[in-house]
Motif scaffolding. Sequence first.
Motif, PDB file in Angstrom:
ATOM      1  N   ILE A   4      33.104  68.032  44.650  1.00 11.44           N
ATOM      2  CA  ILE A   4      34.537  67.402  44.413  1.00 11.44           C
ATOM      3  C   ILE A   4      35.033  66.824  43.148  1.00 11.44           C
ATOM      4  O   ILE A   4      36.522  66.706  42.862  1.00 11.44           O
ATOM      5  CB  ILE A   4      34.411  66.040  45.376  1.00 11.44           C
ATOM      6  CG1 ILE A   4      33.291  64.975  44.675  1.00 11.44           C
ATOM      7  CG2 ILE A   4      33.898  66.132  46.731  1.00 11.44           C
ATOM      8  CD1 ILE A   4      32.915  63.851  45.394  1.00 11.44           C
ATOM      9  N   ASP A   5      33.930  66.778  42.108  1.00 13.97           N
ATOM     10  CA  ASP A   5      34.365  66.251  40.972  1.00 13.97           C
ATOM     11  C   ASP A   5      35.219  67.414  40.107  1.00 13.97           C
ATOM     12  O   ASP A   5      36.356  67.485  39.454  1.00 13.97           O
ATOM     13  CB  ASP A   5      33.201  65.777  39.788  1.00 13.97           C
ATOM     14  CG  ASP A   5      33.778  65.029  38.628  1.00 13.97           C
ATOM     15  OD1 ASP A   5      35.207  64.979  38.307  1.00 13.97           O
ATOM     16  OD2 ASP A   5      32.888  64.786  37.910  1.00 13.97           O
ATOM     17  N   SER A   6      34.772  68.715  40.450  1.00 11.75           N
ATOM     18  CA  SER A   6      35.394  70.037  39.811  1.00 11.75           C
ATOM     19  C   SER A   6      36.344  70.732  40.505  1.00 11.75           C
ATOM     20  O   SER A   6      36.684  71.720  40.093  1.00 11.75           O
ATOM     21  CB  SER A   6      34.086  70.998  39.538  1.00 11.75           C
ATOM     22  OG  SER A   6      33.048  70.455  38.636  1.00 11.75           O
ATOM     23  N   THR A   7      36.773  70.086  41.665  1.00 11.10           N
ATOM     24  CA  THR A   7      37.987  70.531  42.377  1.00 11.10           C
ATOM     25  C   THR A   7      39.309  69.623  42.148  1.00 11.10           C
ATOM     26  O   THR A   7      40.489  70.116  41.700  1.00 11.10           O
ATOM     27  CB  THR A   7      37.713  70.484  43.944  1.00 11.10           C
ATOM     28  OG1 THR A   7      36.568  71.445  44.036  1.00 11.10           O
ATOM     29  CG2 THR A   7      38.955  71.065  44.601  1.00 11.10           C
ATOM     30  N   SER A   8      38.946  68.263  41.843  1.00  9.19           N
ATOM     31  CA  SER A   8      39.986  67.086  42.018  1.00  9.19           C
ATOM     32  C   SER A   8      40.723  67.279  40.640  1.00  9.19           C
ATOM     33  O   SER A   8      42.011  67.648  40.754  1.00  9.19           O
ATOM     34  CB  SER A   8      39.519  65.989  42.077  1.00  9.19           C
ATOM     35  OG  SER A   8      38.659  65.488  40.998  1.00  9.19           O
ATOM     36  N   ALA A   9      40.303  67.257  39.512  1.00  7.33           N
ATOM     37  CA  ALA A   9      41.143  67.334  38.098  1.00  7.33           C
ATOM     38  C   ALA A   9      41.861  68.527  38.028  1.00  7.33           C
ATOM     39  O   ALA A   9      42.830  68.634  37.676  1.00  7.33           O
ATOM     40  CB  ALA A   9      40.157  66.775  36.978  1.00  7.33           C
ATOM     41  N   PRO A  10      40.982  69.708  38.074  1.00  8.99           N
ATOM     42  CA  PRO A  10      41.500  70.959  37.866  1.00  8.99           C
ATOM     43  C   PRO A  10      42.752  71.230  38.824  1.00  8.99           C
ATOM     44  O   PRO A  10      43.870  71.871  38.214  1.00  8.99           O
ATOM     45  CB  PRO A  10      40.543  72.125  38.231  1.00  8.99           C
ATOM     46  CG  PRO A  10      39.176  71.290  37.559  1.00  8.99           C
ATOM     47  CD  PRO A  10      39.461  69.921  38.305  1.00  8.99           C
ATOM     48  N   ILE A  11      42.609  71.104  40.038  1.00  5.59           N
ATOM     49  CA  ILE A  11      43.797  71.304  40.840  1.00  5.59           C
ATOM     50  C   ILE A  11      44.885  70.299  40.491  1.00  5.59           C
ATOM     51  O   ILE A  11      46.040  70.659  40.773  1.00  5.59           O
ATOM     52  CB  ILE A  11      43.199  71.093  42.352  1.00  5.59           C
ATOM     53  CG1 ILE A  11      44.062  71.854  43.389  1.00  5.59           C
ATOM     54  CG2 ILE A  11      43.284  69.775  42.887  1.00  5.59           C
ATOM     55  CD1 ILE A  11      43.923  73.436  43.074  1.00  5.59           C
ATOM     56  N   TYR A  36      40.536  76.661  31.535  1.00  6.22           N
ATOM     57  CA  TYR A  36      39.550  75.892  31.976  1.00  6.22           C
ATOM     58  C   TYR A  36      39.767  75.341  33.481  1.00  6.22           C
ATOM     59  O   TYR A  36      38.790  75.555  34.286  1.00  6.22           O
ATOM     60  CB  TYR A  36      39.339  74.426  31.344  1.00  6.22           C
ATOM     61  CG  TYR A  36      38.131  73.656  31.472  1.00  6.22           C
ATOM     62  CD1 TYR A  36      36.783  74.088  31.402  1.00  6.22           C
ATOM     63  CD2 TYR A  36      38.369  72.480  32.380  1.00  6.22           C
ATOM     64  CE1 TYR A  36      35.673  73.381  31.830  1.00  6.22           C
ATOM     65  CE2 TYR A  36      37.288  71.778  32.895  1.00  6.22           C
ATOM     66  CZ  TYR A  36      36.015  72.132  32.403  1.00  6.22           C
ATOM     67  OH  TYR A  36      34.917  71.710  33.126  1.00  6.22           O
ATOM     68  N   ALA A  37      40.981  74.995  33.981  1.00  9.63           N
ATOM     69  CA  ALA A  37      41.047  74.741  35.284  1.00  9.63           C
ATOM     70  C   ALA A  37      40.756  75.682  36.151  1.00  9.63           C
ATOM     71  O   ALA A  37      40.232  75.720  37.254  1.00  9.63           O
ATOM     72  CB  ALA A  37      42.459  74.158  35.474  1.00  9.63           C
ATOM     73  N   LEU A  85      45.534  70.402  27.606  1.00 11.53           N
ATOM     74  CA  LEU A  85      45.336  69.763  29.038  1.00 11.53           C
ATOM     75  C   LEU A  85      44.071  70.337  29.582  1.00 11.53           C
ATOM     76  O   LEU A  85      43.347  69.100  29.935  1.00 11.53           O
ATOM     77  CB  LEU A  85      46.274  70.343  29.894  1.00 11.53           C
ATOM     78  CG  LEU A  85      47.842  69.970  29.478  1.00 11.53           C
ATOM     79  CD1 LEU A  85      48.808  70.698  30.573  1.00 11.53           C
ATOM     80  CD2 LEU A  85      47.894  68.424  29.563  1.00 11.53           C
ATOM     81  N   GLY A  86      43.541  71.440  29.188  1.00 11.98           N
ATOM     82  CA  GLY A  86      42.388  71.925  29.530  1.00 11.98           C
ATOM     83  C   GLY A  86      41.314  71.167  28.981  1.00 11.98           C
ATOM     84  O   GLY A  86      40.210  70.845  29.531  1.00 11.98           O
ATOM     85  N   GLY A  87      41.440  71.077  27.676  1.00  8.82           N
ATOM     86  CA  GLY A  87      40.183  70.463  26.938  1.00  8.82           C
ATOM     87  C   GLY A  87      40.085  68.865  27.334  1.00  8.82           C
ATOM     88  O   GLY A  87      38.868  68.413  27.394  1.00  8.82           O
ATOM     89  N   GLY A  88      41.006  68.275  27.686  1.00 10.84           N
ATOM     90  CA  GLY A  88      40.931  66.767  28.247  1.00 10.84           C
ATOM     91  C   GLY A  88      40.188  66.741  29.247  1.00 10.84           C
ATOM     92  O   GLY A  88      39.335  66.010  29.758  1.00 10.84           O
ATOM     93  N   VAL A  89      40.428  67.883  30.431  1.00 10.10           N
ATOM     94  CA  VAL A  89      39.489  67.761  31.500  1.00 10.10           C
ATOM     95  C   VAL A  89      38.077  68.405  31.330  1.00 10.10           C
ATOM     96  O   VAL A  89      37.090  67.650  32.026  1.00 10.10           O
ATOM     97  CB  VAL A  89      40.264  68.692  32.658  1.00 10.10           C
ATOM     98  CG1 VAL A  89      39.658  68.891  33.867  1.00 10.10           C
ATOM     99  CG2 VAL A  89      41.788  68.363  32.813  1.00 10.10           C
ATOM    100  N   PHE A  90      37.944  69.213  30.701  1.00 13.24           N
ATOM    101  CA  PHE A  90      36.697  69.795  30.336  1.00 13.24           C
ATOM    102  C   PHE A  90      35.726  68.594  29.728  1.00 13.24           C
ATOM    103  O   PHE A  90      34.709  68.375  30.017  1.00 13.24           O
ATOM    104  CB  PHE A  90      36.712  70.805  29.339  1.00 13.24           C
ATOM    105  CG  PHE A  90      35.388  71.271  28.451  1.00 13.24           C
ATOM    106  CD1 PHE A  90      34.362  71.338  29.396  1.00 13.24           C
ATOM    107  CD2 PHE A  90      35.341  71.819  27.355  1.00 13.24           C
ATOM    108  CE1 PHE A  90      33.180  71.999  28.727  1.00 13.24           C
ATOM    109  CE2 PHE A  90      34.062  72.146  26.754  1.00 13.24           C
ATOM    110  CZ  PHE A  90      32.945  72.323  27.493  1.00 13.24           C
ATOM    111  N   GLY A  91      36.194  67.783  28.788  1.00  5.87           N
ATOM    112  CA  GLY A  91      35.448  66.862  28.127  1.00  5.87           C
ATOM    113  C   GLY A  91      35.067  65.689  29.149  1.00  5.87           C
ATOM    114  O   GLY A  91      34.210  65.072  29.258  1.00  5.87           O
TER     115      GLY A  91
END
Length: 457
Positions: free
Chosen positions: A151-158, A197-198, A400-406
């Motif tokens: 759920i964590d790795s689906t929400s922010a990337p989508i 990243y997403a 944007l991807g770096g923010g989600v990755f961290g």
Amino acid sequence: MSWMSVLPPLVAIIVVFWRKEVIVALLLAIVTSELLLTLQGGESLLYTFIATIERIISVFGSAGNTRLLIFSLMVGALLAYIRESGGVAATVEALLKRGLGNTKRSASLMTVFTGIFVFIESNLSVLTAGILSRGLFEKLGMSRARLAYLIDSTSAPICILILLNGWGAYVLGMLDQQDLPGSSVATLWSTIPFNFYAIVTLIIVFYTAFSGRVHGPLRKVEEQPQEHQDIPEHAPSNSKARYMLVPLTVMVVGMVAFMFGTGGGDITQGDGSKSVLYATALACVVAYFMLLISRRNTHQQLVDTGFKGMSELLPLVSIVLLSLALGASLRELGTGTFLANIVGEYLPLFLIAPMLFLAGALISFTTGTSWGTFAILIPIAAPMILALDLPAPLLLAAVLGGGVFGDHCSPISDTTAVSALASGCDLLEHVRTQLPYALTAGGVTLVLYVVTSLIMI
């Protein structure tokens, strides 16, 4: 303050992994940050104690922060009502009878697609998918840690890919303040294919859900006997799946409606913190009246159940509170700005996008906020784009991807805490089991940015 501004997040991270105590780690990090600010302001060291308390109190000065904390408490009441009603067990039985979620693959894929469907707001996505799937995962012998990862790795990337939500509105508002060529909307949409990243994270999530294979610390957790939740083997005879599905539907539909309402008819302009709080409160009211009308519980029993559910989440709510306080303290200290300068102005052009991605990850990891990372790095990336004639979609996507990755890697992120809350997983176990997946996606992304930069620049 230069390099010393990095000390508070380092203290938090070291204590978290050394003592396995998140609350103590966050408190010590806030004290360290306030100590540095006290020294910077020439105040007496004794003022640090008062400054720490005031920093935590100041969190409630932001209406958005207060809504997030109240939302986190109300989630506890909602979960308690759904559990008390027997709706979770009834829903699990109903899904299994219909052939939905009767295998690890189908249950995992249903969880992922639920998170994708609820792309309006990341916390709502996590919460809906978590509540819906917890019973299924237990029935099938899958760990809460696996659920938390999915759920964590689906929400922010989508959310950062679809952009028809508060995330998109927030970034669009920041782009409007820059002098980039073309329209801000077109520039934002053009970042999607470069948000590696997403995209890579979602590919790994689908691989995990479809194959059923898990790796690293998550595999070790799966091999251990799973702790059972308070879900009976069979649903009570007087319970129905609607006791769970109706409040969840009200929450999701209510979120969309409130986003339209708070946005003046434009969902992309809606207020995410208001909408998710209003929708959760409405779902609690619906769950309460459904139980009251069924005459299975008295008003007093339901009040007690609601407060008991809230009390169960107090430790996680405390973590969210301290994370917000630490983030505010670090912003004043200038930690993010210092880390952003790591990018430097003498890098080869093809390394600027990869370095922006790494800087975004570092800022998000140490401050616990991806949105704060965007606020720091977008104003830095925009002048580089203009001065060096660099492709705006590529550099903005890296930010944007770096923010989600961290954020995915950070033990002090409020999103990480909400994911643990929704799945019933221990926070540190969630961080430990998700980290290898996030680092793998981050490593692949870094290579993709280097290769793409060599081609485009």
